[in-house]
Design an enzyme around this catalytic site. Structure first.
Site, short mmCIF file in Angstrom:
data_model
loop_
_atom_site.label_atom_id
_atom_site.label_comp_id
_atom_site.label_asym_id
_atom_site.label_seq_id
_atom_site.Cartn_x
_atom_site.Cartn_y
_atom_site.Cartn_z
N VAL A 280 0.86 -1.18 0.00
CA VAL A 280 0.00 0.00 0.00
C VAL A 280 0.90 1.23 0.00
CG1 VAL A 280 -1.80 1.27 1.22
CG2 VAL A 280 -1.79 -1.24 1.26
N CYS A 281 0.75 2.04 -1.03
CA CYS A 281 1.61 3.21 -1.20
C CYS A 281 0.87 4.45 -0.71
CB CYS A 281 2.00 3.36 -2.68
SG CYS A 281 3.35 4.50 -2.99
#
Length: 479
Positions: A280-281
Protein backbone atom coordinates in the site's frame (compact mmCIF):
# COMPACT_ATOMS: atom_id res chain seq x y z
CA UNK A 1 -130.51 10.67 -12.57
CA UNK A 2 -128.93 10.51 -15.98
CA UNK A 3 -130.36 7.46 -17.84
CA UNK A 4 -126.94 6.69 -19.43
CA UNK A 5 -125.23 6.30 -16.09
CA UNK A 6 -125.67 3.13 -14.04
CA UNK A 7 -124.77 3.19 -10.43
CA UNK A 8 -122.86 0.11 -9.21
CA UNK A 9 -122.27 -0.41 -5.55
CA UNK A 10 -118.60 -0.99 -4.70
CA UNK A 11 -117.73 -4.48 -3.45
CA UNK A 12 -117.36 -4.84 0.27
CA UNK A 13 -113.77 -4.44 1.43
CA UNK A 14 -112.33 -7.52 3.06
CA UNK A 15 -110.71 -6.72 6.31
CA UNK A 16 -107.07 -7.83 6.27
CA UNK A 17 -104.46 -7.37 8.90
CA UNK A 18 -100.87 -7.08 7.60
CA UNK A 19 -98.20 -8.57 9.74
CA UNK A 20 -95.17 -6.31 10.15
CA UNK A 21 -92.23 -7.54 8.15
CA UNK A 22 -89.08 -8.20 10.10
CA UNK A 23 -86.09 -6.24 8.90
CA UNK A 24 -82.82 -8.02 9.49
CA UNK A 25 -80.04 -5.50 9.70
CA UNK A 26 -76.79 -7.03 8.57
CA UNK A 27 -73.49 -6.15 10.17
CA UNK A 28 -70.63 -6.36 7.69
CA UNK A 29 -67.27 -6.92 9.29
CA UNK A 30 -64.34 -5.77 7.19
CA UNK A 31 -62.22 -8.42 8.82
CA UNK A 32 -64.60 -11.04 7.33
CA UNK A 33 -65.46 -9.43 4.02
CA UNK A 34 -63.74 -7.40 1.35
CA UNK A 35 -65.57 -5.14 -1.04
CA UNK A 36 -65.36 -6.43 -4.59
CA UNK A 37 -67.70 -4.11 -6.48
CA UNK A 38 -68.96 -1.44 -4.15
CA UNK A 39 -70.98 0.33 -6.83
CA UNK A 40 -73.08 -2.83 -7.26
CA UNK A 41 -73.30 -3.51 -3.52
CA UNK A 42 -71.73 -6.96 -3.68
CA UNK A 43 -69.47 -8.44 -1.09
CA UNK A 44 -67.51 -11.64 -1.15
CA UNK A 45 -66.79 -13.46 2.04
CA UNK A 46 -63.33 -14.94 2.25
CA UNK A 47 -62.55 -14.98 5.96
CA UNK A 48 -59.23 -13.20 5.49
CA UNK A 49 -57.85 -10.01 6.93
CA UNK A 50 -57.92 -7.05 4.46
CA UNK A 51 -54.15 -7.02 4.48
CA UNK A 52 -54.22 -10.47 2.90
CA UNK A 53 -55.05 -8.83 -0.42
CA UNK A 54 -51.60 -7.32 -0.53
CA UNK A 55 -49.76 -9.41 -3.09
CA UNK A 56 -46.30 -8.78 -4.45
CA UNK A 57 -46.21 -5.30 -2.99
CA UNK A 58 -49.45 -4.17 -4.70
CA UNK A 59 -52.66 -3.38 -2.84
CA UNK A 60 -55.53 -2.20 -5.13
CA UNK A 61 -58.55 -0.57 -3.52
CA UNK A 62 -61.51 -0.06 -5.91
CA UNK A 63 -64.20 2.41 -4.85
CA UNK A 64 -66.60 3.54 -7.63
CA UNK A 65 -63.88 3.13 -10.27
CA UNK A 66 -61.46 5.12 -8.11
CA UNK A 67 -58.38 2.97 -7.63
CA UNK A 68 -55.52 3.57 -5.24
CA UNK A 69 -52.52 1.34 -5.82
CA UNK A 70 -49.56 1.08 -3.51
CA UNK A 71 -46.89 -0.30 -5.83
CA UNK A 72 -43.17 -0.98 -5.69
CA UNK A 73 -42.81 -0.83 -1.93
CA UNK A 74 -39.04 -0.29 -1.42
CA UNK A 75 -36.93 -2.75 0.50
CA UNK A 76 -36.40 -1.77 4.14
CA UNK A 77 -39.77 -0.09 4.73
CA UNK A 78 -42.79 -1.11 6.76
CA UNK A 79 -46.30 -0.76 5.36
CA UNK A 80 -48.59 0.19 8.23
CA UNK A 81 -52.25 -0.71 7.78
CA UNK A 82 -54.31 0.58 10.67
CA UNK A 83 -57.32 -1.48 11.73
CA UNK A 84 -58.86 1.48 13.52
CA UNK A 85 -59.03 3.88 10.57
CA UNK A 86 -58.30 1.91 7.39
CA UNK A 87 -56.98 3.91 4.44
CA UNK A 88 -57.79 7.22 6.13
CA UNK A 89 -61.59 6.76 5.79
CA UNK A 90 -63.70 9.46 7.34
CA UNK A 91 -65.75 8.46 10.36
CA UNK A 92 -69.23 7.75 9.07
CA UNK A 93 -70.69 6.13 12.21
CA UNK A 94 -72.81 7.91 14.76
CA UNK A 95 -71.03 9.19 17.80
CA UNK A 96 -71.72 7.51 21.09
CA UNK A 97 -73.53 4.51 19.64
CA UNK A 98 -70.72 1.99 19.23
CA UNK A 99 -69.41 -0.34 21.87
CA UNK A 100 -65.75 0.03 20.96
CA UNK A 101 -63.52 2.61 19.39
CA UNK A 102 -62.82 0.26 16.52
CA UNK A 103 -66.49 0.02 15.59
CA UNK A 104 -67.06 3.74 15.92
CA UNK A 105 -64.26 4.60 13.51
CA UNK A 106 -65.02 2.03 10.83
CA UNK A 107 -67.77 2.94 8.30
CA UNK A 108 -68.44 -0.73 7.60
CA UNK A 109 -68.73 -1.77 11.26
CA UNK A 110 -71.57 -0.52 13.41
CA UNK A 111 -74.20 -1.67 15.82
CA UNK A 112 -77.68 -2.38 14.40
CA UNK A 113 -79.01 0.89 15.78
CA UNK A 114 -76.37 2.89 13.88
CA UNK A 115 -76.15 1.07 10.56
CA UNK A 116 -76.20 3.77 7.88
CA UNK A 117 -79.11 3.52 5.43
CA UNK A 118 -76.81 4.26 2.50
CA UNK A 119 -73.17 4.95 1.82
CA UNK A 120 -72.19 7.82 -0.45
CA UNK A 121 -69.41 6.21 -2.46
CA UNK A 122 -68.78 9.43 -4.32
CA UNK A 123 -67.87 10.93 -0.97
CA UNK A 124 -65.62 7.97 -0.29
CA UNK A 125 -63.87 8.55 -3.61
CA UNK A 126 -63.39 12.19 -2.74
CA UNK A 127 -62.06 11.11 0.63
CA UNK A 128 -59.52 8.87 -1.09
CA UNK A 129 -58.50 11.68 -3.40
CA UNK A 130 -58.02 14.09 -0.51
CA UNK A 131 -56.09 11.57 1.55
CA UNK A 132 -53.97 10.09 -1.23
CA UNK A 133 -50.97 12.04 -0.03
CA UNK A 134 -51.65 10.89 3.51
CA UNK A 135 -51.74 7.26 2.44
CA UNK A 136 -48.46 7.65 0.56
CA UNK A 137 -46.63 9.40 3.35
CA UNK A 138 -48.09 7.86 6.46
CA UNK A 139 -48.75 4.32 5.30
CA UNK A 140 -45.17 3.80 4.17
CA UNK A 141 -42.73 4.54 6.95
CA UNK A 142 -39.04 3.78 7.49
CA UNK A 143 -38.47 0.63 9.45
CA UNK A 144 -37.63 1.21 13.08
CA UNK A 145 -35.46 -1.74 14.07
CA UNK A 146 -36.21 -1.06 17.74
CA UNK A 147 -39.97 -0.99 17.33
CA UNK A 148 -41.92 -4.15 17.92
CA UNK A 149 -43.83 -5.58 14.96
CA UNK A 150 -47.54 -4.88 15.10
CA UNK A 151 -50.01 -7.66 14.47
CA UNK A 152 -52.12 -5.27 12.36
CA UNK A 153 -49.35 -4.32 9.90
CA UNK A 154 -48.00 -5.85 6.70
CA UNK A 155 -44.22 -5.66 6.89
CA UNK A 156 -41.56 -6.29 4.28
CA UNK A 157 -39.51 -9.02 5.92
CA UNK A 158 -35.75 -8.60 5.39
CA UNK A 159 -33.65 -11.59 4.46
CA UNK A 160 -31.47 -13.37 6.99
CA UNK A 161 -28.44 -11.93 5.18
CA UNK A 162 -29.75 -8.40 5.62
CA UNK A 163 -30.36 -9.07 9.31
CA UNK A 164 -26.82 -10.40 9.66
CA UNK A 165 -25.33 -7.26 8.09
CA UNK A 166 -27.50 -5.08 10.31
CA UNK A 167 -26.22 -6.81 13.45
CA UNK A 168 -22.60 -7.14 12.30
CA UNK A 169 -20.49 -4.91 14.56
CA UNK A 170 -18.18 -2.41 12.91
CA UNK A 171 -15.53 -3.17 15.50
CA UNK A 172 -15.09 -6.38 17.46
CA UNK A 173 -12.40 -8.72 18.77
CA UNK A 174 -11.66 -12.30 17.67
CA UNK A 175 -9.57 -15.07 19.18
CA UNK A 176 -7.06 -15.66 16.39
CA UNK A 177 -5.97 -14.74 12.86
CA UNK A 178 -4.51 -17.94 11.45
CA UNK A 179 -4.53 -16.53 7.90
CA UNK A 180 -3.22 -13.05 8.77
CA UNK A 181 -0.39 -11.77 6.57
CA UNK A 182 1.68 -10.65 9.57
CA UNK A 183 1.00 -13.73 11.73
CA UNK A 184 4.64 -14.87 11.56
CA UNK A 185 5.97 -11.40 12.38
CA UNK A 186 5.37 -11.68 16.13
CA UNK A 187 4.31 -13.89 19.04
CA UNK A 188 1.35 -13.92 21.38
CA UNK A 189 3.69 -14.09 24.41
CA UNK A 190 5.61 -10.98 23.40
CA UNK A 191 5.69 -8.26 26.04
CA UNK A 192 5.01 -4.73 24.80
CA UNK A 193 5.80 -1.41 26.43
CA UNK A 194 3.22 0.58 28.34
CA UNK A 195 3.32 3.28 25.68
CA UNK A 196 2.55 0.70 22.98
CA UNK A 197 -0.32 -0.82 24.98
CA UNK A 198 -1.81 2.56 25.81
CA UNK A 199 -1.75 3.69 22.17
CA UNK A 200 -3.20 0.44 20.80
CA UNK A 201 -6.00 0.47 23.38
CA UNK A 202 -6.72 4.10 22.49
CA UNK A 203 -6.93 3.13 18.80
CA UNK A 204 -9.32 0.30 19.62
CA UNK A 205 -11.56 2.70 21.51
CA UNK A 206 -11.60 5.21 18.66
CA UNK A 207 -12.41 2.48 16.13
CA UNK A 208 -15.18 1.14 18.32
CA UNK A 209 -16.88 4.53 18.59
CA UNK A 210 -16.14 6.39 15.35
CA UNK A 211 -15.88 3.97 12.43
CA UNK A 212 -17.98 5.03 9.41
CA UNK A 213 -20.69 2.74 8.08
CA UNK A 214 -18.53 1.41 5.24
CA UNK A 215 -15.51 0.25 7.28
CA UNK A 216 -15.40 -2.84 9.53
CA UNK A 217 -12.49 -3.90 11.75
CA UNK A 218 -11.60 -7.01 13.74
CA UNK A 219 -8.85 -7.01 16.37
CA UNK A 220 -7.12 -10.09 17.75
CA UNK A 221 -7.33 -10.78 21.50
CA UNK A 222 -4.30 -13.08 21.63
CA UNK A 223 -2.27 -10.86 19.28
CA UNK A 224 -3.04 -7.24 20.01
CA UNK A 225 -0.63 -6.18 17.28
CA UNK A 226 -2.90 -7.58 14.53
CA UNK A 227 -5.94 -6.02 12.90
CA UNK A 228 -8.02 -6.81 9.84
CA UNK A 229 -10.17 -4.21 8.07
CA UNK A 230 -12.57 -4.25 5.15
CA UNK A 231 -13.62 -1.15 3.22
CA UNK A 232 -16.75 -1.06 1.06
CA UNK A 233 -16.23 0.75 -2.25
CA UNK A 234 -18.09 4.04 -2.40
CA UNK A 235 -20.84 4.93 -4.86
CA UNK A 236 -19.77 7.07 -7.80
CA UNK A 237 -16.40 5.30 -8.03
CA UNK A 238 -15.27 2.30 -10.11
CA UNK A 239 -14.95 0.46 -6.78
CA UNK A 240 -18.66 0.69 -5.88
CA UNK A 241 -20.16 -2.27 -3.98
CA UNK A 242 -16.78 -4.04 -3.78
CA UNK A 243 -15.05 -5.31 -0.63
CA UNK A 244 -11.37 -4.49 -0.11
CA UNK A 245 -9.48 -6.19 2.73
CA UNK A 246 -6.37 -5.03 4.55
CA UNK A 247 -4.19 -6.80 7.15
CA UNK A 248 -2.54 -4.45 9.65
CA UNK A 249 0.19 -4.82 12.25
CA UNK A 250 1.32 -2.45 14.99
CA UNK A 251 5.15 -2.66 15.09
CA UNK A 252 7.04 -2.87 18.38
CA UNK A 253 8.04 0.80 18.09
CA UNK A 254 4.45 1.95 17.45
CA UNK A 255 3.35 4.78 17.62
CA UNK A 256 6.77 6.23 16.86
CA UNK A 257 6.43 4.58 13.45
CA UNK A 258 3.26 4.01 11.42
CA UNK A 259 1.48 0.64 11.22
CA UNK A 260 2.28 -1.91 8.52
CA UNK A 261 -0.53 -2.53 6.01
CA UNK A 262 -0.97 -5.34 3.48
CA UNK A 263 -3.72 -5.33 0.84
CA UNK A 264 -5.49 -8.57 -0.16
CA UNK A 265 -4.97 -8.09 -3.90
CA UNK A 266 -5.65 -11.57 -5.25
CA UNK A 267 -2.82 -10.83 -7.70
CA UNK A 268 -4.68 -7.84 -9.19
CA UNK A 269 -3.53 -4.22 -9.24
CA UNK A 270 -6.70 -2.16 -9.05
CA UNK A 271 -5.06 1.15 -8.14
CA UNK A 272 -1.72 2.92 -8.62
CA UNK A 273 -1.35 2.87 -4.82
CA UNK A 274 -2.33 -0.79 -4.35
CA UNK A 275 0.20 -3.19 -5.82
CA UNK A 276 -0.57 -6.76 -6.83
CA UNK A 277 1.96 -7.89 -4.21
CA UNK A 278 -0.16 -6.25 -1.47
CA UNK A 279 1.95 -3.14 -0.93
CA UNK A 280 0.00 0.00 0.00
CA UNK A 281 1.61 3.21 -1.20
CA UNK A 282 0.63 6.13 1.03
CA UNK A 283 2.54 9.02 2.57
CA UNK A 284 0.84 8.42 5.93
CA UNK A 285 2.48 4.97 5.97
CA UNK A 286 5.86 6.34 4.95
CA UNK A 287 5.71 4.37 1.68
CA UNK A 288 5.41 7.52 -0.39
CA UNK A 289 6.77 11.04 -0.21
CA UNK A 290 4.73 13.86 1.24
CA UNK A 291 4.96 16.99 3.31
CA UNK A 292 5.27 16.88 7.06
CA UNK A 293 1.53 17.15 7.71
CA UNK A 294 0.81 14.26 5.33
CA UNK A 295 3.15 11.87 7.14
CA UNK A 296 2.59 9.85 10.31
CA UNK A 297 2.60 12.02 13.44
CA UNK A 298 3.12 9.87 16.59
CA UNK A 299 1.20 12.25 18.84
CA UNK A 300 -1.71 12.89 16.47
CA UNK A 301 -2.18 10.17 13.84
CA UNK A 302 -4.58 7.29 14.53
CA UNK A 303 -5.60 3.99 12.99
CA UNK A 304 -8.98 5.49 12.08
CA UNK A 305 -7.26 8.30 10.18
CA UNK A 306 -5.27 5.73 8.22
CA UNK A 307 -8.34 3.70 7.18
CA UNK A 308 -10.35 6.76 6.18
CA UNK A 309 -7.36 8.00 4.15
CA UNK A 310 -7.21 4.72 2.23
CA UNK A 311 -10.91 4.97 1.46
CA UNK A 312 -10.90 8.65 0.44
CA UNK A 313 -7.46 9.10 -1.15
CA UNK A 314 -6.93 5.70 -2.79
CA UNK A 315 -10.36 4.18 -3.56
CA UNK A 316 -11.60 7.39 -5.14
CA UNK A 317 -13.57 8.40 -8.24
CA UNK A 318 -10.61 8.88 -10.59
CA UNK A 319 -7.74 6.67 -9.40
CA UNK A 320 -5.74 7.30 -12.58
CA UNK A 321 -4.57 10.63 -11.17
CA UNK A 322 -3.12 8.86 -8.11
CA UNK A 323 -0.24 7.81 -10.36
CA UNK A 324 2.79 10.07 -9.83
CA UNK A 325 3.15 12.48 -12.73
CA UNK A 326 -0.44 12.15 -13.99
CA UNK A 327 -2.10 14.55 -11.54
CA UNK A 328 -1.08 17.67 -13.58
CA UNK A 329 -3.13 16.34 -16.53
CA UNK A 330 -6.32 16.33 -14.48
CA UNK A 331 -8.96 18.41 -16.25
CA UNK A 332 -7.30 18.21 -19.66
CA UNK A 333 -8.89 16.39 -22.59
CA UNK A 334 -6.04 13.92 -22.81
CA UNK A 335 -5.85 13.33 -19.06
CA UNK A 336 -9.60 12.77 -18.67
CA UNK A 337 -9.64 10.38 -21.63
CA UNK A 338 -6.86 8.28 -20.09
CA UNK A 339 -8.62 8.42 -16.72
CA UNK A 340 -11.84 7.10 -18.24
CA UNK A 341 -10.05 4.11 -19.81
CA UNK A 342 -8.21 3.40 -16.55
CA UNK A 343 -11.43 3.52 -14.49
CA UNK A 344 -13.16 1.14 -16.90
CA UNK A 345 -10.34 -1.36 -16.45
CA UNK A 346 -10.48 -0.85 -12.68
CA UNK A 347 -14.15 -1.84 -12.60
CA UNK A 348 -13.43 -5.07 -14.46
CA UNK A 349 -10.68 -5.80 -11.93
CA UNK A 350 -13.11 -4.94 -9.15
CA UNK A 351 -15.54 -7.56 -10.50
CA UNK A 352 -12.70 -10.09 -10.46
CA UNK A 353 -11.90 -9.06 -6.88
CA UNK A 354 -15.53 -9.75 -5.94
CA UNK A 355 -15.25 -13.27 -7.32
CA UNK A 356 -11.92 -13.77 -5.55
CA UNK A 357 -13.43 -12.65 -2.21
CA UNK A 358 -16.53 -14.83 -2.58
CA UNK A 359 -14.45 -17.89 -3.36
CA UNK A 360 -11.81 -17.22 -0.69
CA UNK A 361 -13.19 -14.90 2.00
CA UNK A 362 -10.76 -13.86 4.77
CA UNK A 363 -11.22 -15.47 8.16
CA UNK A 364 -13.85 -13.97 10.46
CA UNK A 365 -15.46 -12.25 7.45
CA UNK A 366 -16.79 -15.32 5.61
CA UNK A 367 -20.45 -14.75 6.36
CA UNK A 368 -20.04 -11.00 6.00
CA UNK A 369 -18.71 -11.40 2.45
CA UNK A 370 -21.48 -13.79 1.41
CA UNK A 371 -24.23 -11.69 3.01
CA UNK A 372 -22.89 -8.46 1.51
CA UNK A 373 -22.87 -9.81 -2.03
CA UNK A 374 -26.20 -11.59 -1.55
CA UNK A 375 -27.84 -8.29 -0.59
CA UNK A 376 -26.10 -6.23 -3.29
CA UNK A 377 -26.17 -8.79 -6.10
CA UNK A 378 -29.16 -7.27 -7.90
CA UNK A 379 -27.71 -3.74 -7.72
CA UNK A 380 -24.39 -4.97 -9.09
CA UNK A 381 -26.19 -6.82 -11.90
CA UNK A 382 -28.21 -3.69 -12.73
CA UNK A 383 -25.02 -1.63 -12.84
CA UNK A 384 -23.39 -4.14 -15.19
CA UNK A 385 -26.42 -4.07 -17.47
CA UNK A 386 -26.31 -0.27 -17.49
CA UNK A 387 -22.62 -0.34 -18.39
CA UNK A 388 -23.36 -2.81 -21.19
CA UNK A 389 -25.88 -0.31 -22.51
CA UNK A 390 -23.33 2.50 -22.54
CA UNK A 391 -23.49 4.14 -19.11
CA UNK A 392 -20.08 5.46 -18.02
CA UNK A 393 -18.35 3.68 -15.16
CA UNK A 394 -19.07 5.11 -11.72
CA UNK A 395 -22.34 6.72 -12.83
CA UNK A 396 -24.54 4.24 -10.95
CA UNK A 397 -26.08 5.54 -7.74
CA UNK A 398 -28.65 3.48 -5.83
CA UNK A 399 -29.29 1.25 -8.81
CA UNK A 400 -29.89 4.13 -11.26
CA UNK A 401 -27.88 6.26 -13.65
CA UNK A 402 -27.38 9.78 -12.34
CA UNK A 403 -26.68 12.95 -14.28
CA UNK A 404 -25.59 11.35 -17.52
CA UNK A 405 -25.74 13.21 -20.80
CA UNK A 406 -25.76 11.22 -24.01
CA UNK A 407 -22.42 12.53 -25.22
CA UNK A 408 -18.94 11.16 -25.37
CA UNK A 409 -19.29 10.28 -21.67
CA UNK A 410 -20.74 6.90 -22.57
CA UNK A 411 -18.64 3.83 -21.93
CA UNK A 412 -16.25 2.60 -24.58
CA UNK A 413 -17.08 -0.33 -26.84
CA UNK A 414 -14.30 -2.41 -25.27
CA UNK A 415 -15.67 -1.71 -21.79
CA UNK A 416 -19.16 -2.86 -22.79
CA UNK A 417 -17.74 -6.05 -24.27
CA UNK A 418 -15.56 -6.77 -21.22
CA UNK A 419 -18.45 -6.23 -18.80
CA UNK A 420 -20.71 -8.55 -20.79
CA UNK A 421 -18.00 -11.21 -20.93
CA UNK A 422 -17.13 -11.27 -17.21
CA UNK A 423 -20.63 -10.58 -15.92
CA UNK A 424 -21.55 -14.24 -16.46
CA UNK A 425 -18.86 -15.31 -13.99
CA UNK A 426 -19.96 -12.79 -11.36
CA UNK A 427 -23.64 -13.69 -11.73
CA UNK A 428 -22.72 -17.37 -11.45
CA UNK A 429 -21.15 -16.70 -8.05
CA UNK A 430 -24.23 -14.74 -6.95
CA UNK A 431 -26.45 -17.66 -7.91
CA UNK A 432 -24.27 -19.97 -5.79
CA UNK A 433 -24.99 -17.65 -2.84
CA UNK A 434 -28.71 -18.23 -3.38
CA UNK A 435 -29.73 -15.19 -5.44
CA UNK A 436 -32.48 -17.00 -7.33
CA UNK A 437 -33.58 -13.88 -9.23
CA UNK A 438 -30.41 -14.11 -11.33
CA UNK A 439 -30.81 -17.77 -12.26
CA UNK A 440 -31.16 -18.46 -15.95
CA UNK A 441 -34.71 -19.52 -16.68
CA UNK A 442 -35.00 -22.65 -18.86
CA UNK A 443 -36.05 -21.89 -22.40
CA UNK A 444 -39.58 -23.06 -23.24
CA UNK A 445 -39.77 -25.99 -25.66
CA UNK A 446 -40.39 -24.99 -29.27
CA UNK A 447 -44.04 -24.85 -30.26
CA UNK A 448 -44.75 -27.45 -32.93
CA UNK A 449 -47.73 -26.92 -35.19
CA UNK A 450 -49.99 -29.96 -35.43
CA UNK A 451 -50.48 -29.34 -39.14
CA UNK A 452 -46.72 -29.28 -39.66
CA UNK A 453 -46.35 -32.62 -37.88
CA UNK A 454 -49.15 -34.09 -39.99
CA UNK A 455 -47.62 -32.85 -43.23
CA UNK A 456 -44.21 -34.25 -42.25
CA UNK A 457 -45.74 -37.64 -41.48
CA UNK A 458 -47.58 -37.65 -44.81
CA UNK A 459 -44.38 -36.84 -46.68
CA UNK A 460 -42.57 -39.69 -44.94
CA UNK A 461 -45.39 -42.10 -45.84
CA UNK A 462 -45.32 -40.90 -49.44
CA UNK A 463 -41.57 -41.46 -49.69
CA UNK A 464 -42.00 -44.95 -48.21
CA UNK A 465 -44.74 -45.79 -50.71
CA UNK A 466 -42.65 -44.62 -53.66
CA UNK A 467 -39.70 -46.73 -52.53
CA UNK A 468 -41.93 -49.81 -52.24
CA UNK A 469 -43.41 -49.15 -55.69
CA UNK A 470 -40.00 -48.85 -57.30
CA UNK A 471 -38.81 -51.99 -55.51
CA UNK A 472 -41.81 -53.91 -56.87
CA UNK A 473 -41.11 -52.67 -60.38
CA UNK A 474 -37.52 -53.86 -60.06
CA UNK A 475 -38.60 -57.30 -58.97
CA UNK A 476 -41.07 -57.58 -61.87
CA UNK A 477 -38.40 -56.61 -64.42
CA UNK A 478 -35.88 -59.14 -63.21
CA UNK A 479 -38.42 -61.94 -62.99
Amino acid sequence: MDPDVMEIDPPPLASRTRKPRKVNLEVIDVEQYHVDKMNKGKAIQDGNNPSSHVSNGVMPIDVDSYTVVLNDIPTGVKVVMSTTQPCEFQNYSSKGTSKSSRNSSNPFLATPSSVPQSLDFASLSASFAQNNQTVSSSAVQPVDSDASASSSSAEVVPSSQANFLRDFKRFDTVEDFSDHHYLSKGKASKQHSKTWLKKVQADWKILENDLPETIFVRACESRMDLLRAVIIGAEGTPYHDGLFFFDIQFPDSYPSVPPKVHYHSGGLRINPNLYNCGKVCLSLLGTWTGNKREKWLPQESTMLQLLVSIQALILNQKPYFNEPGYEPTKGTVSGEAHSKVYSENVFILSLKTMVYSMRKPPKHFEEFVHSHYFVRALDIAKACNAYKDGAPVGSILKGGVQGIEETSQSGSKKFRTDVAAFMKTVVGEFVKLGVKELEEKPKPPPVVDANTESNTANRKRSRSSIKEFLANIGRCVFQ
